[in-house]
Design an enzyme around this catalytic site. Structure first.
Site, PDB file in Angstrom:
ATOM      1  N   LYS A 156       0.889  -1.159   0.000  1.00 13.28           N
ATOM      2  CA  LYS A 156       0.000   0.000   0.000  1.00 13.28           C
ATOM      3  C   LYS A 156       0.928   1.209   0.000  1.00 13.28           C
ATOM      4  O   LYS A 156       1.285   1.756   1.045  1.00 13.28           O
ATOM      5  CB  LYS A 156      -0.927  -0.029   1.210  1.00 13.28           C
ATOM      6  CG  LYS A 156      -2.049   0.990   1.100  1.00 13.28           C
ATOM      7  CD  LYS A 156      -3.146   0.724   2.097  1.00 13.28           C
ATOM      8  CE  LYS A 156      -4.082   1.920   2.212  1.00 13.28           C
ATOM      9  NZ  LYS A 156      -4.814   2.243   1.000  1.00 13.28           N
TER      10      LYS A 156
HETATM   11  N1  PMP Z   1      -7.428  -1.369  -3.149  1.00  9.58           N
HETATM   12  C1  PMP Z   1      -6.896  -0.142  -3.003  1.00  9.58           C
HETATM   13  C2  PMP Z   1      -6.157   0.463  -4.147  1.00  9.58           C
HETATM   14  C3  PMP Z   1      -7.050   0.554  -1.794  1.00  9.58           C
HETATM   15  O1  PMP Z   1      -6.532   1.776  -1.642  1.00  9.58           O
HETATM   16  C4  PMP Z   1      -7.768  -0.047  -0.741  1.00  9.58           C
HETATM   17  C5  PMP Z   1      -7.947   0.687   0.554  1.00  9.58           C
HETATM   18  N2  PMP Z   1      -6.869   0.443   1.430  1.00  9.58           N
HETATM   19  C6  PMP Z   1      -8.306  -1.333  -0.944  1.00  9.58           C
HETATM   20  C7  PMP Z   1      -8.110  -1.961  -2.157  1.00  9.58           C
HETATM   21  C8  PMP Z   1      -9.047  -2.025   0.165  1.00  9.58           C
HETATM   22  O2  PMP Z   1      -8.189  -2.381   1.202  1.00  9.58           O
HETATM   23  P1  PMP Z   1      -8.690  -2.516   2.696  1.00  9.58           P
HETATM   24  O3  PMP Z   1      -9.949  -3.297   2.641  1.00  9.58           O
HETATM   25  O4  PMP Z   1      -7.593  -3.234   3.387  1.00  9.58           O
HETATM   26  O5  PMP Z   1      -8.928  -1.145   3.205  1.00  9.58           O
END
Ligand code: PMP
Length: 287
Positions: A156
């Protein structure tokens, strides 16, 4: 209100600082070269949902960028709760971030620059406004999620959001609230900050996360579906299949479970399973 001009406290490099003093220098490596990883989390009733897993992911994202974050999971957890307590919040969005600061390096290499860490938070309602009830309208992005051979797509990391911001701007210019992105092979991937699910004939189909973030919300929702006895098929999804899907929703920490009503020219109903999962998620995060 501008995000740099608020009352409250931000945790920065080991201590709480008044909100407006949480500043970095212009020659911060991350600002020039995207050497930054972050997390988006939500605290419900005083407890951060899957908080430790977010902290673990932050450390992992740093490692993928060749950046060792000088904190343990416990220390990151402590920082997040200290920030929440200082601001008097029990329900808030939490943003933890680690980045290469200013230092002796200002070229591409950053080994001599310290890795810094901060946690801020804010109160965030529905990420997609009233889409939660009506179904969001999504544009189709011209940008493709890149191959894992070109970028550490499991991280991320700030650099991965450059095309997301551009996709979202184009979507908003058309009156949409987000954009769905295909991947480098042409398969359906995800939205700009959320994963995607489809329903067809009582089964759920969701793209295999082999070149984008396998969201914690995605994993939670897959578990909820399995608990309900719903068959979940993780696979590569072709664009021409969009026409055959009956329901669609997005998952993400900010998005939670948001129904989708339209992607480009394809329409979806906000059906019973979508509503059940959206409501079930809202309960689960507060348990
Ligand atoms: N994909 C992207 C590109 C994101 O930014 C996020 C948000 N963090 C997600 C998927 C979903 O991840 P999560 O459920 O862990 O928040």
């Amino acid at each position: 209100m501008s995000y740099d001009d608020r009352d409250g406290f931000i945790w920065m490099d080991g201590k709480l600082v008044p909100w407006r003093d949480a500043k970095v220098h212009l020659l911060t490596h991350a600002l020039h070269y995207a050497s930054s990883v972050f997390e988006g989390e939500r605290c419900y009733n005083g407890k951060i949902f899957r908080g430790r897993e977010h902290s673990e992911r932050l450390i992992r994202s740093g490692k993928l960028l060749d950046m060792d974050i000088p904190l343990t999971v416990d220390q990151i957890e402590e920082a997040k709760y200290a920030m929440l307590r200082a601001n008097g919040w029990t329900d808030a969005y939490v943003r933890a971030i680690a980045w290469r600061g200013a230092g002796e390096d200002m070229g591409v290499s950053a080994r001599k620059n310290p890795v810094r860490f901060a946690v801020a938070g804010w109160e965030w309602g529905n990420y997609y406004g009233d889409a939660k009830f009506k179904g969001a309208r999504l544009d189709i992005s011209k940008w493709k999620r890149p191959s894992p051979e070109t970028i550490p797509s499991e991280a991320k990391a700030a650099g991965l959001y450059m095309i997301c911001t551009m996709s979202k701007h184009a979507a908003e210019a058309k009156g949409c609230s987000d954009a769905m992105m295909f991947d480098y092979r042409g398969y359906v991937a995800e939205a700009t900050g959320a994963n995607i699910f489809f329903v067809k004939d009582g089964e759920v189909h969701t793209p295999l996360p082999d070149c984008f973030l396998n969201g914690l919300t995605r994993q939670t929702v897959i578990g909820m579906l399995k608990d309900r006895g719903v068959n979940v098929i993780e696979r590569h999804i072709m664009p021409e299949e969009l026409e055959s899907f009956e329901q669609c929703w997005l998952t993400g920490t900010a998005a939670e479970v948001t129904p989708v009503g339209q992607i480009g020219d394809y329409n979806f109903e906000v059906g019973a399973l979508t509503r059940d999962i959206a409501e079930g998620y809202e309960k689960l995060v507060r348990e």
